[in-house]
Design a protein around this motif. Structure first.
Motif, PDB file in Angstrom:
ATOM      1  N   VAL A 463       0.824  -1.214   0.000  1.00 18.51           N
ATOM      2  CA  VAL A 463       0.000   0.000   0.000  1.00 18.51           C
ATOM      3  C   VAL A 463       0.860   1.267   0.000  1.00 18.51           C
ATOM      4  CG1 VAL A 463      -1.620   1.334   1.433  1.00 18.51           C
ATOM      5  CG2 VAL A 463      -2.021  -1.089   1.037  1.00 18.51           C
ATOM      6  N   ALA A 464       2.095   1.164   0.461  1.00 16.88           N
ATOM      7  CA  ALA A 464       2.966   2.339   0.592  1.00 16.88           C
ATOM      8  C   ALA A 464       3.081   3.156  -0.697  1.00 16.88           C
ATOM      9  CB  ALA A 464       4.355   1.920   1.077  1.00 16.88           C
ATOM     10  N   PRO A 465       3.217   2.535  -1.905  1.00 13.01           N
ATOM     11  CA  PRO A 465       3.285   3.349  -3.128  1.00 13.01           C
ATOM     12  C   PRO A 465       2.033   4.223  -3.342  1.00 13.01           C
ATOM     13  CG  PRO A 465       4.046   1.126  -3.575  1.00 13.01           C
ATOM     14  CD  PRO A 465       3.471   1.103  -2.198  1.00 13.01           C
ATOM     15  N   GLN A 466       0.852   3.704  -2.954  1.00 11.64           N
ATOM     16  CA  GLN A 466      -0.365   4.502  -3.081  1.00 11.64           C
ATOM     17  C   GLN A 466      -0.349   5.680  -2.115  1.00 11.64           C
ATOM     18  OE1 GLN A 466      -2.691   0.487  -2.874  1.00 11.64           O
ATOM     19  NE2 GLN A 466      -4.145   1.998  -3.628  1.00 11.64           N
ATOM     20  N   VAL A 467       0.195   5.451  -0.929  1.00 18.76           N
ATOM     21  CA  VAL A 467       0.325   6.547   0.036  1.00 18.76           C
ATOM     22  C   VAL A 467       1.240   7.630  -0.530  1.00 18.76           C
ATOM     23  CG1 VAL A 467       1.155   7.170   2.346  1.00 18.76           C
ATOM     24  CG2 VAL A 467      -0.099   5.025   2.011  1.00 18.76           C
ATOM     25  N   ARG A 468       2.348   7.192  -1.088  1.00 17.40           N
ATOM     26  CA  ARG A 468       3.295   8.160  -1.662  1.00 17.40           C
ATOM     27  C   ARG A 468       2.650   8.929  -2.806  1.00 17.40           C
ATOM     28  NH1 ARG A 468       6.545   9.065  -5.804  1.00 17.40           N
ATOM     29  NH2 ARG A 468       8.632   9.980  -5.430  1.00 17.40           N
ATOM     30  N   GLN A 469       1.920   8.186  -3.657  1.00 18.33           N
ATOM     31  CA  GLN A 469       1.279   8.821  -4.816  1.00 18.33           C
ATOM     32  C   GLN A 469       0.274   9.896  -4.379  1.00 18.33           C
ATOM     33  OE1 GLN A 469      -0.504   5.992  -7.455  1.00 18.33           O
ATOM     34  NE2 GLN A 469      -1.323   7.544  -8.849  1.00 18.33           N
ATOM     35  N   GLU A 470      -0.511   9.612  -3.366  1.00 15.29           N
ATOM     36  CA  GLU A 470      -1.492  10.601  -2.899  1.00 15.29           C
ATOM     37  C   GLU A 470      -0.803  11.799  -2.260  1.00 15.29           C
ATOM     38  OE1 GLU A 470      -5.051   9.881  -0.913  1.00 15.29           O
ATOM     39  OE2 GLU A 470      -5.519   7.978  -1.910  1.00 15.29           O
ATOM     40  N   LEU A 471       0.295  11.549  -1.558  1.00 17.14           N
ATOM     41  CA  LEU A 471       1.036  12.652  -0.941  1.00 17.14           C
ATOM     42  C   LEU A 471       1.596  13.600  -2.004  1.00 17.14           C
ATOM     43  CD1 LEU A 471       2.947  10.703   1.853  1.00 17.14           C
ATOM     44  CD2 LEU A 471       1.227  12.487   2.222  1.00 17.14           C
ATOM     45  N   VAL A 472       2.181  13.015  -3.061  1.00 16.66           N
ATOM     46  CA  VAL A 472       2.726  13.837  -4.153  1.00 16.66           C
ATOM     47  C   VAL A 472       1.603  14.613  -4.839  1.00 16.66           C
ATOM     48  CG1 VAL A 472       3.872  13.756  -6.406  1.00 16.66           C
ATOM     49  CG2 VAL A 472       4.731  12.347  -4.509  1.00 16.66           C
ATOM     50  N   ALA A 473       0.456  13.924  -5.058  1.00 17.58           N
ATOM     51  CA  ALA A 473      -0.694  14.592  -5.693  1.00 17.58           C
ATOM     52  C   ALA A 473      -1.220  15.732  -4.831  1.00 17.58           C
ATOM     53  CB  ALA A 473      -1.805  13.575  -5.953  1.00 17.58           C
ATOM     54  N   ALA A 474      -1.016  15.635  -3.505  1.00 17.93           N
ATOM     55  CA  ALA A 474      -1.484  16.686  -2.595  1.00 17.93           C
ATOM     56  C   ALA A 474      -0.469  17.819  -2.481  1.00 17.93           C
ATOM     57  CB  ALA A 474      -1.746  16.090  -1.223  1.00 17.93           C
ATOM     58  N   GLY A 475       0.655  17.742  -3.218  1.00 16.66           N
ATOM     59  CA  GLY A 475       1.610  18.826  -3.231  1.00 16.66           C
ATOM     60  C   GLY A 475       2.819  18.626  -2.354  1.00 16.66           C
ATOM     61  N   VAL A 476       2.988  17.434  -1.800  1.00 19.41           N
ATOM     62  CA  VAL A 476       4.157  17.158  -0.957  1.00 19.41           C
ATOM     63  C   VAL A 476       5.360  16.883  -1.861  1.00 19.41           C
ATOM     64  CG1 VAL A 476       5.120  15.613   0.795  1.00 19.41           C
ATOM     65  CG2 VAL A 476       2.695  16.230   0.879  1.00 19.41           C
TER      66      VAL A 476
END
Length: 583
Positions: A463-476
């Motif tokens: 699941v970690a890649p999905q967490v990273r993807q959402e964080l990047v999409a949120a501007g992190v």
């Protein structure tokens, strides 16, 4: 043909003339107060079974209110069961020696006092000490119930009595989360968690007063002295076995725990050797080993150990799956588990009153098969998004099988026990139940927590890649997103592996960033959901093994109960006959 009483495969334990005479004196045919006495004793049993697990729903509140550590919380829950199990054999024998009503009343009084002390505890240390004392009081009170039933009720009524008692005990254990959730939600007098213990006080006082009026006194008519050396050997050996089984998981299974368990085997062998010598010397051992010459008693105890090991494993894993994996509240968990209780209620009475007299041990064997079918249905329905209604079919079937298998065991175990030794036999039966629960809880470590840790790590990794993807999409920033995704993996996997210290720093990193916290919380629930479901799936497969073991052990019981148990003449029913003797 051979009578049921002279079954060649079913030897009764030898009894002296004095013991046989004691049975006649000690067993009133029909005490008119016996049902009132039974109600009083059933309420006491209900309190004990309820207190064994009701405290679990209050642990967060106790921790917040008293500042208890995780180790202290473990002692508050498991310490009660540990102290209870240690006292049962000695408590049962004390009833034979000094009077079963007297010991029952002493246990009730102790339970009331210690419940009050639990309810007014001002520190974790006081609550732990009070819970240990509460377990000791229960260990004095509970074994008297079965022995008083054995010597007070006519044989033809014992089936109904044991059915009711078994059902009430199962009901108490099953609905404990529901009752606890209701009491916590009510917040009586703003006392928070304290009414969970204080509610026992008025109930116990009423039972104590009525007990002197309605319970008939009974004890062994032959003079018996307490076997103090036997008490020490039994207590030390049980401690060496039960302590690591009860607390091993929280202590991460230290090497000395396995040394203690190995030493307990030596201790039990020494206990048996001493009890044999004590029997030859004066005939007053703590545990009359002649009881085990009865095939019915020995086979029933083995079956009881297997059944309650399964119950301890299954129920603990189920509670964790429902509350931690599916996010059920204690109240919803209790309501869901009523399906199991209803199933057990349906078959508990029917099995001992109607089915076992007609079909004998086959009822218990069919019950083991029904449990296996219930587990299979559970496996078919199991998924991370299963609802309460989806759990009902499997729980109902397992409850039906449990009522058919577990409830009649006491009838087979006690049918050849002299009234002289009713307390000792009752203590052994109750000890086997508690030992089964302890072994079941220990097996959860392998059958549930180990796969939970493994699945938690792999699920967090996926699941970690999905967490990273959402964080990047949120501007992190990508570098920061990598750090937070790694923190998510460490937080989730270590939390599910039961290593909070390792998880602490990683979880704190996520908590400091509100945006990361919201995303991590969403995926943490998904990881926990899948991991707990997979772990419970493994536990259910282990449950198949216990169902098969129960089926095998039940085949060692006598084919039929002695017909006097049901008020019928004992004619024409040998072990190999096709039908039990008819009235």
């Amino acid at each position: 043909m051979t009578s049921t009483n002279t079954n060649p495969d079913l030897e009764s334990p030898p009894a002296t003339a004095a013991a046989q005479a004691a049975e006649v004196v000690d067993a009133p045919a029909a005490d008119p107060r016996r049902w009132a006495a039974f109600i009083i004793m059933t309420v006491a049993t209900f309190m004990d079974m309820l207190d064994g697990s009701i405290v679990n729903v209050a642990l967060p509140a106790i921790q917040a209110n008293l500042g208890a550590s995780f180790v202290q919380l473990q002692w508050i829950t498991a310490g009660y069961v540990f102290a209870f199990a240690l006292t049962l054999i000695t408590g049962g024998r004390l009833g034979d020696i000094y009077g079963r009503r007297r010991m029952f009343q002493l246990g009730v009084l102790g339970f009331v006092v210690t419940s009050f002390l639990c309810g007014v505890a001002i520190s974790p240390e006081m609550l732990v000490a009070s819970r240990l004392a509460q377990g000791l009081a229960a260990g004095l009170m509970v074994p008297q119930v079965m022995s008083i039933i054995h010597v007070t009720f006519p044989d033809k009524e014992k089936g109904v009595v044991f059915a009711i008692q078994g059902t009430i005990g199962g009901l108490a254990a099953t609905i404990a989360p529901l009752v606890g959730g209701l009491i916590m939600a009510a917040n009586i007098f703003d006392w928070d968690w304290r009414p969970i213990f204080l509610i026992n006080v008025p109930i116990g006082i009423v039972g104590y007063i009525l007990g002197w009026k309605y319970i008939n006194e009974s004890k062994a008519q032959e003079r018996i002295k307490l076997d103090l050396i036997g008490v020490v050997l039994a207590t030390v050996s049980l401690t060496a076995l039960l302590f690591p089984l009860t607390f091993g998981r929280e202590l991460h299974w230290p090497a000395w725990g396995f040394v203690l368990m190995a030493a307990s085997v030596v201790g039990f062998l020494g206990f048996i050797a001493y009890e044999r010598a004590k029997q030859r010397k004066d005939g007053m051992p703590l545990v009359p080993l002649n009881l085990f010459k009865s095939r019915s008693f020995s086979a029933a105890l083995a079956l009881m150990l297997g059944m309650f090991t399964f119950t301890g494993m299954f129920m603990l894993a189920l509670y964790l799956f429902l509350q931690e994996g599916l996010g059920f509240s204690p109240l919803r968990t209790g309501v869901t588990l009523l399906a199991f209780c209803i199933g057990a209620f349906i078959t508990a009475s029917a099995s001992v009153v109607a089915l076992v007299p007609k079909f004998g041990r086959a009822v218990l064997q069919v019950g083991a098969v029904v449990i296996a079918v219930g587990i299979a249905v559970f496996l078919l329905m199991l998924s991370p998004d299963i609802t309460s209604w989806g759990l009902v079919p499997g729980l109902l079937l397992i409850g039906l099988g449990f009522g058919m298998t577990a409830t009649p065991i006491a009838l087979f175990a006690l049918q050849e026990v002299p009234h002289q030794d009713a307390g000792a036999a009752s203590g052994l039966i109750n000890t086997k139940q508690q030992l089964g629960f302890a072994v079941g809880i220990a097996i959860v470590t392998l059958a549930f927590f180990s796969p939970l840790a493994t699945n938690g790590s792999s699920n967090a990794e996926s699941v970690a890649p999905q967490v990273r993807q959402e964080l990047v999409a949120a501007g992190v920033a990508e570098a920061k997103a990598d750090e937070l995704a790694n923190a998510f993996k460490a937080c989730s996997s270590n939390s599910l592996a039961g290593t909070p210290d390792a998880a602490g720093a990683a979880c704190a990193t996520l908590q400091q960033d509100p945006q990361a916290k919201a995303i991590a919380d969403k995926y943490s629930h998904e990881v926990a959901n899948k991991s707990f479901t997979s772990a419970f799936n493994t536990t259910l497969y282990v449950g198949f093994g216990f169902a098969a073991l129960a089926l095998i052990l039940a085949s060692f019981l006598p084919r039929w109960l002695k017909q006097e148990e049901w008020g019928a003449p004992a004619e024409d029913a040998a072990e190999g006959s096709e039908e039990p003797a008819k009235a």
